[in-house]
Design an enzyme around this catalytic site. Structure first.
Site, mmCIF file in Angstrom:
data_model
loop_
_atom_site.group_PDB
_atom_site.id
_atom_site.type_symbol
_atom_site.label_atom_id
_atom_site.label_comp_id
_atom_site.label_asym_id
_atom_site.label_seq_id
_atom_site.Cartn_x
_atom_site.Cartn_y
_atom_site.Cartn_z
ATOM 1 N N ASP A 1 50.918 45.843 49.388
ATOM 2 C CA ASP A 1 50.068 47.013 49.101
ATOM 3 C C ASP A 1 48.653 46.588 48.732
ATOM 4 O OD1 ASP A 1 51.080 45.949 46.650
ATOM 5 O OD2 ASP A 1 50.637 47.828 45.621
ATOM 6 N N GLU B 1 52.670 46.038 43.984
ATOM 7 C CA GLU B 1 52.054 45.152 42.973
ATOM 8 C C GLU B 1 50.855 45.788 42.313
ATOM 9 O OE1 GLU B 1 49.293 42.264 41.242
ATOM 10 O OE2 GLU B 1 48.925 43.582 42.939
HETATM 11 C C1 LIG Z 1 35.858 29.455 35.548
HETATM 12 C C2 LIG Z 1 34.842 30.439 35.952
HETATM 13 C C3 LIG Z 1 35.026 30.917 37.333
HETATM 14 C C4 LIG Z 1 34.589 32.316 37.529
HETATM 15 C C5 LIG Z 1 34.876 32.823 38.871
HETATM 16 C C6 LIG Z 1 35.937 33.843 38.951
HETATM 17 C C7 LIG Z 1 36.789 33.603 40.146
HETATM 18 C C8 LIG Z 1 37.717 34.681 40.410
HETATM 19 C C9 LIG Z 1 38.684 34.291 41.445
HETATM 20 C C10 LIG Z 1 39.617 35.095 41.825
HETATM 21 C C11 LIG Z 1 39.627 36.532 41.372
HETATM 22 C C12 LIG Z 1 40.798 36.895 40.584
HETATM 23 C C13 LIG Z 1 41.632 37.940 41.208
HETATM 24 C C14 LIG Z 1 42.988 37.782 40.644
HETATM 25 C C15 LIG Z 1 44.056 38.422 41.455
HETATM 26 C C16 LIG Z 1 44.177 39.826 41.055
HETATM 27 C C17 LIG Z 1 45.422 40.461 41.516
HETATM 28 C C18 LIG Z 1 45.343 41.909 41.175
HETATM 29 O O1 LIG Z 1 44.466 42.617 41.593
HETATM 30 N N1 LIG Z 1 46.285 42.391 40.346
HETATM 31 C C19 LIG Z 1 46.267 43.707 39.819
HETATM 32 C C20 LIG Z 1 45.540 43.774 38.530
HETATM 33 O O2 LIG Z 1 45.225 42.767 37.886
HETATM 34 O O3 LIG Z 1 45.277 44.917 38.091
HETATM 35 ZN ZN LIG Z 2 46.700 41.219 44.465
HETATM 36 ZN ZN LIG Z 3 44.543 43.574 43.508
#
Ligand SMILES: CCCCCCCC/C=C\CCCCCCCC(=O)NCC(=O)O
Ligand SMILES: [Zn+2]
Ligand SMILES: [Zn+2]
Length: 522
Positions: A144, A209
């Site tokens: 999703d 999710e």
């Molecule tokens: C150490 C400093 C680095 C800063 C850079 C940030 C890098 C970010 C990298 C990835 C982004 C994070 C996304 C995580 C996955 C999210 C999954 C999701 O959307 N889950 C639902 C929710 O959390 O609501």
């Molecule tokens: Zn995700």
């Molecule tokens: Zn997400």
């Protein structure tokens, strides 16, 4: 005079020597206490001693290149949007099920793969290994996506999967259909090339999710628990390869999430008697609530930088910074407040420092001439590993500081346990080796996942849970998660397929090479 001046000179000399000695002592003390980490985080893998596996080569020909891209684009074009727990696009989820069967015919027909649909739209695959003594592992991803509105400023419609300048644009390209399709495409190619694993593995694809995984992931976990499954490790979405995102860092860094932040959703509400808008009271329900929300935004939670696993990230990466940053990062015990002050300036780095406070919904009023009785706001907090849901609630209560504002915890959970990442950690080291074989220029470090993932439901099945995919994130890309113009380069999607192709094979080793001679049995 001579005597006096002689005395003076001796006194001066004594003073200078004492001061010099003091400086030398101080420098020695500081040098002994402070350090500059110079170890190479990518060493220690004992590559020469790694068990030999006869891996099938991961080369991709021109036909496959076209095919895997076409499959991926079809996946992006299906709007598998989750809006709330009760609003899932089940038509799209059904369509997605048919797509998987169409584009991965070998996965769905191979005698080596067992498949079951869980909770109508999630998928569980089991590929048994030939060596029953090896503990299986599990790869996770989710089907999703969050909603996307083309009018928000997308350069291409969010479900078009349009190709522009070598990128595929669309909702789900980096969250998280690149992993759904990447894992199954890798398995399809492995099976076609005659692969059969020694270590068994599961693949779990959740369908909800983005709204908590209560149907998909939770039911997959139930099925596995009934079978008595225990897992060597779990690998889910999460962190990524950051290239030019951490300022001052030389070269790209692959951060493997060894924990994830907790979460709380808090509802704030103010109730006042309704009435005629021509005779307003001094403060309305909306005004009182707006004041509370403003106080929350003006008073962020404390910086806790260095008190959670994010500390390990910077200690691991310190050697890849130039001086003086390298020196500061090597001595987090002293400089973490200073580093924290710099990092809090940007939302993506701020997220690693503290519990974040996001006001995501604000509702009130039904008509222009009626004073609203009820004003409600939802605050979504992502909890730093050094805090708990309870502590966060206490902080909100005291910051709001107004008894007229009622507070209710809608849902919440504490930060997730920290998984292993040392030399004996099978999952971490196997992921790391696979990454370094493919991207030798990358530094690999443990990290804190700032978003939540389906893997949080797997804590009873695995001690070690990792959140990572080799999606390359460059400056400006962090805003594409749940934002506009989500995209992935065609090259990067191919790299993901190759990564999973190699990871599955690398997991076939019986044990890690030990730096001390003895192997680490699993
Ligand atoms: C150490 C400093 C680095 C800063 C850079 C940030 C890098 C970010 C990298 C990835 C982004 C994070 C996304 C995580 C996955 C999210 C999954 C999701 O959307 N889950 C639902 C929710 O959390 O609501
Ligand atoms: Zn995700
Ligand atoms: Zn997400």
């Amino acid at each position: 005079m001579t005597d006096r001046s002689g005395k003076c000179n001796i006194m001066k000399l004594v003073k200078i020597v004492s001061f010099g000695l003091l400086v030398v002592v101080l420098v020695c003390f500081v040098a002994a206490t402070l350090r500059t980490l110079t170890f190479d985080v990518n060493s220690g893998l004992q590559l020469a001693h790694w068990e030999k596996t006869r891996n099938i080569a991961s080369d991709i020909n021109q036909h496959q290149r076209k095919e895997l891209l076409a499959n991926f684009r079809e996946a992006i074009q299906i709007p598998t949007v989750s809006t709330s727990k009760t609003q899932l696009n089940i038509t799209a989820l059904g369509e997605f099920n048919s797509l998987l069967r169409k584009v991965f015919p070998t996965v769905f027909s191979s005698h080596l793969v067992q498949h079951e649909v869980v909770a109508n739209y999630s998928h569980l695959f089991w590929v048994p290994g030939s060596d029953l003594a090896l503990v299986p592992y599990m790869l996770l991803a989710h089907i999703d996506v969050v909603p996307a509105d083309e009018n928000d400023g997308w350069e291409a419609p969010p479900f078009s999967a349009k190709e522009m300048d070598g990128f595929i644009y669309g909702r789900g390209t980096i969250d998280n259909k690149q992993s759904v399709m990447g894992i199954l495409q890798a398995l399809e190619y492995l099976l076609i090339r005659g692969y059969s694993p020694q270590r068994g593995f599961f693949i779990g694809l959740g369908h909800d999710e983005e709204v908590g995984g209560l149907q998909g992931a939770m039911n997959i976990v139930k099925v596995l628990k009934k079978k008595g499954v225990q897992l060597a490790f779990v690998l889910d979405e999460g962190l990524a390869v950051l290239d030019g995102v951490i300022s001052g860092l030389q070269g790209p860094a692959a951060l493997i999430g060894i924990s994830e932040k907790g979460q709380a959703t808090v509802k704030l509400s103010v109730f006042k008697a309704p009435g005629h808008s021509s005779m307003p009271p001094r403060e309305s329900s909306i005004g009182i609530l707006a004041g509370a929300v403003k106080r929350l935004e003006d008073n962020p939670m404390p910086i806790l930088f260095g008190e959670g696993p994010e500390r390990r990230t910077f200690e691991h990466l310190a050697h890849r910074f130039g001086l003086p940053i390298k020196f500061l990062m090597s001595n987090m015990w002293l400089f973490s407040p200073l580093i924290g002050r710099v990092m809090e300036r940007s939302p993506d780095t701020n997220a690693f420092l503290r519990t974040t406070t996001a006001v995501t919904m604000f509702n009130s009023g039904v008509k222009v001439n009626v004073l609203p009785s009820l004003a409600e706001a939802y605050v979504n907090l992502r909890i730093h590993p050094a805090q708990t849901v309870q502590e966060v609630l206490e902080f909100i209560q005291s910051t709001v500081g107004d008894e007229r504002v009622k507070m209710e915890l809608v849902n919440g959970f504490d930060p997730l346990p920290v998984s292993s990442y040392d030399e004996t950690s099978f999952g971490f080291q196997t992921i790391k080796k696979t990454l370094l074989d493919q991207f030798p220029q990358v530094s690999v470090a443990p990290g804190l996942c700032i978003g939540n993932t389906d893997s949080r439901h797997y804590t009873d099945l695995a001690k070690d849970i990792y959140r990572f995919a080799p999606t390359w994130i460059k400056p400006g890309d962090t805003q594409r998660f749940h934002g506009i113009n989500e995209r992935i380069s065609k090259k990067n999607y191919e790299e993901l397929v190759v990564f999973y192709f190699n990871l599955i094979q690398n997991c076939d080793i019986k044990e890690l090479p030990s730096p001390h001679g003895a192997g680490h049995e699993l």
